[in-house]
Motif scaffolding. Sequence first.
Motif, PDB file in Angstrom:
ATOM      1  N   SER A  44       1.159  -1.372  -0.375  1.00 47.07           N
ATOM      2  CA  SER A  44       0.332   0.197   0.148  1.00 47.07           C
ATOM      3  C   SER A  44       1.171   1.098   0.687  1.00 47.07           C
ATOM      4  O   SER A  44       0.442   2.314  -0.761  1.00 47.07           O
ATOM      5  N   ALA A  45       1.764   1.190   0.589  1.00 46.18           N
ATOM      6  CA  ALA A  45       3.177   2.513   0.300  1.00 46.18           C
ATOM      7  C   ALA A  45       3.059   2.587  -0.752  1.00 46.18           C
ATOM      8  O   ALA A  45       3.387   3.381  -0.900  1.00 46.18           O
ATOM      9  N   GLU A  46       3.999   1.731  -1.350  1.00 45.77           N
ATOM     10  CA  GLU A  46       4.647   1.762  -2.507  1.00 45.77           C
ATOM     11  C   GLU A  46       3.795   2.055  -3.668  1.00 45.77           C
ATOM     12  O   GLU A  46       4.091   2.921  -4.215  1.00 45.77           O
ATOM     13  N   VAL A  47       2.261   1.278  -3.818  1.00 43.36           N
ATOM     14  CA  VAL A  47       1.497   2.239  -4.300  1.00 43.36           C
ATOM     15  C   VAL A  47       1.292   3.760  -4.693  1.00 43.36           C
ATOM     16  O   VAL A  47       1.321   4.441  -4.821  1.00 43.36           O
ATOM     17  N   LEU A  48       0.990   3.732  -2.873  1.00 47.79           N
ATOM     18  CA  LEU A  48       0.569   5.420  -2.642  1.00 47.79           C
ATOM     19  C   LEU A  48       1.888   6.134  -3.118  1.00 47.79           C
ATOM     20  O   LEU A  48       2.330   7.711  -3.890  1.00 47.79           O
ATOM     21  N   ALA A  49       3.104   5.948  -2.647  1.00 45.89           N
ATOM     22  CA  ALA A  49       4.131   6.387  -3.233  1.00 45.89           C
ATOM     23  C   ALA A  49       4.572   6.678  -4.419  1.00 45.89           C
ATOM     24  O   ALA A  49       4.914   7.973  -5.240  1.00 45.89           O
ATOM     25  N   ARG A  50       4.741   5.862  -5.250  1.00 46.06           N
ATOM     26  CA  ARG A  50       4.851   5.317  -6.436  1.00 46.06           C
ATOM     27  C   ARG A  50       3.849   5.916  -7.998  1.00 46.06           C
ATOM     28  O   ARG A  50       3.617   6.091  -8.841  1.00 46.06           O
ATOM     29  N   TYR A  51       2.501   5.586  -7.741  1.00 48.74           N
ATOM     30  CA  TYR A  51       1.038   4.898  -8.372  1.00 48.74           C
ATOM     31  C   TYR A  51       0.664   6.524  -7.988  1.00 48.74           C
ATOM     32  O   TYR A  51      -0.771   6.491  -9.124  1.00 48.74           O
ATOM     33  N   HIS A  52       0.087   6.590  -6.832  1.00 46.55           N
ATOM     34  CA  HIS A  52      -0.986   8.227  -6.602  1.00 46.55           C
ATOM     35  C   HIS A  52      -0.162   8.803  -8.161  1.00 46.55           C
ATOM     36  O   HIS A  52       0.580   9.544  -8.583  1.00 46.55           O
ATOM     37  N   TYR A  53      -1.604   9.345  -8.049  1.00 42.22           N
ATOM     38  CA  TYR A  53      -1.341  10.762  -9.158  1.00 42.22           C
ATOM     39  C   TYR A  53      -0.999  12.044  -8.125  1.00 42.22           C
ATOM     40  O   TYR A  53       0.214  12.614  -8.916  1.00 42.22           O
ATOM     41  N   LYS A  54      -0.930  12.040  -6.683  1.00 41.85           N
ATOM     42  CA  LYS A  54       0.256  13.178  -6.141  1.00 41.85           C
ATOM     43  C   LYS A  54       1.713  12.523  -5.510  1.00 41.85           C
ATOM     44  O   LYS A  54       2.480  13.564  -5.952  1.00 41.85           O
ATOM     45  N   GLY A  55       1.769  11.796  -6.021  1.00 47.09           N
ATOM     46  CA  GLY A  55       2.834  11.031  -5.792  1.00 47.09           C
ATOM     47  C   GLY A  55       3.214  11.248  -4.416  1.00 47.09           C
ATOM     48  O   GLY A  55       4.245  12.575  -3.795  1.00 47.09           O
ATOM     49  N   VAL A  56       2.763  10.458  -3.365  1.00 45.47           N
ATOM     50  CA  VAL A  56       2.668  11.053  -1.886  1.00 45.47           C
ATOM     51  C   VAL A  56       3.860  10.358  -1.706  1.00 45.47           C
ATOM     52  O   VAL A  56       3.925   8.997  -1.425  1.00 45.47           O
ATOM     53  N   PRO A  57       4.409  10.909  -1.108  1.00 46.56           N
ATOM     54  CA  PRO A  57       6.228  10.313  -0.334  1.00 46.56           C
ATOM     55  C   PRO A  57       6.359   9.588   0.780  1.00 46.56           C
ATOM     56  O   PRO A  57       5.319   9.989   2.082  1.00 46.56           O
ATOM     57  N   VAL A  58       6.704   8.545   1.441  1.00 50.96           N
ATOM     58  CA  VAL A  58       6.150   8.297   2.923  1.00 50.96           C
ATOM     59  C   VAL A  58       7.964   8.950   3.895  1.00 50.96           C
ATOM     60  O   VAL A  58       7.983   8.154   3.786  1.00 50.96           O
ATOM     61  N   ASP A  59       7.245   9.834   4.136  1.00 51.07           N
ATOM     62  CA  ASP A  59       8.324  10.131   5.004  1.00 51.07           C
ATOM     63  C   ASP A  59       7.829  10.502   6.036  1.00 51.07           C
ATOM     64  O   ASP A  59       6.550  10.095   6.451  1.00 51.07           O
ATOM     65  N   ALA A  60       8.565  11.424   7.176  1.00 61.27           N
ATOM     66  CA  ALA A  60       8.106  11.760   8.618  1.00 61.27           C
ATOM     67  C   ALA A  60       6.684  12.666   8.716  1.00 61.27           C
ATOM     68  O   ALA A  60       5.773  12.691   9.880  1.00 61.27           O
TER      69      ALA A  60
END
Length: 132
Positions: A44-60
């Motif tokens: 889920s985190a990878e999909v969110l970071a890589r394929y979400h239209y906004k490209g949400v980074p999994v950061d702090a």
Amino acid sequence: MKGKLRWVIFALALAAQGATLAAGASYPPALQPVPQEANAAYLSAEVLARYHYKGVPVDAVLSAKIFDRYLKSLDPEKLFFLQSDVDRLSAYRTKLGDAILKEDLSAPFAMFNLYERRAAERFEYARTLLKK
């Protein structure tokens, strides 16, 4: 209507938990993550970071948002967690994203287990008050 239904379900869950406590168990058993859950969180985190239209980074920043929302969803009325619990759990605030990427779900499970323990303690205390 939804609020009343939510409280009825919550009361039934506490009653069932209380029956378990009265039967001899002191606290609910601690839940542990299984590998499939950790893998699902990672994907889920990878999909969110890589394929979400906004490209949400999994950061702090995302970790802090996840932490705050999870804490609020566990105890929205601030009835169970003590301030010392929140202070201790705050150590996870910026580390949840890294933990998810490492497939380590011990932090969210620790938060939930503590919530269950505090709910059981509160229910046990309420039962002692009812006896008086």
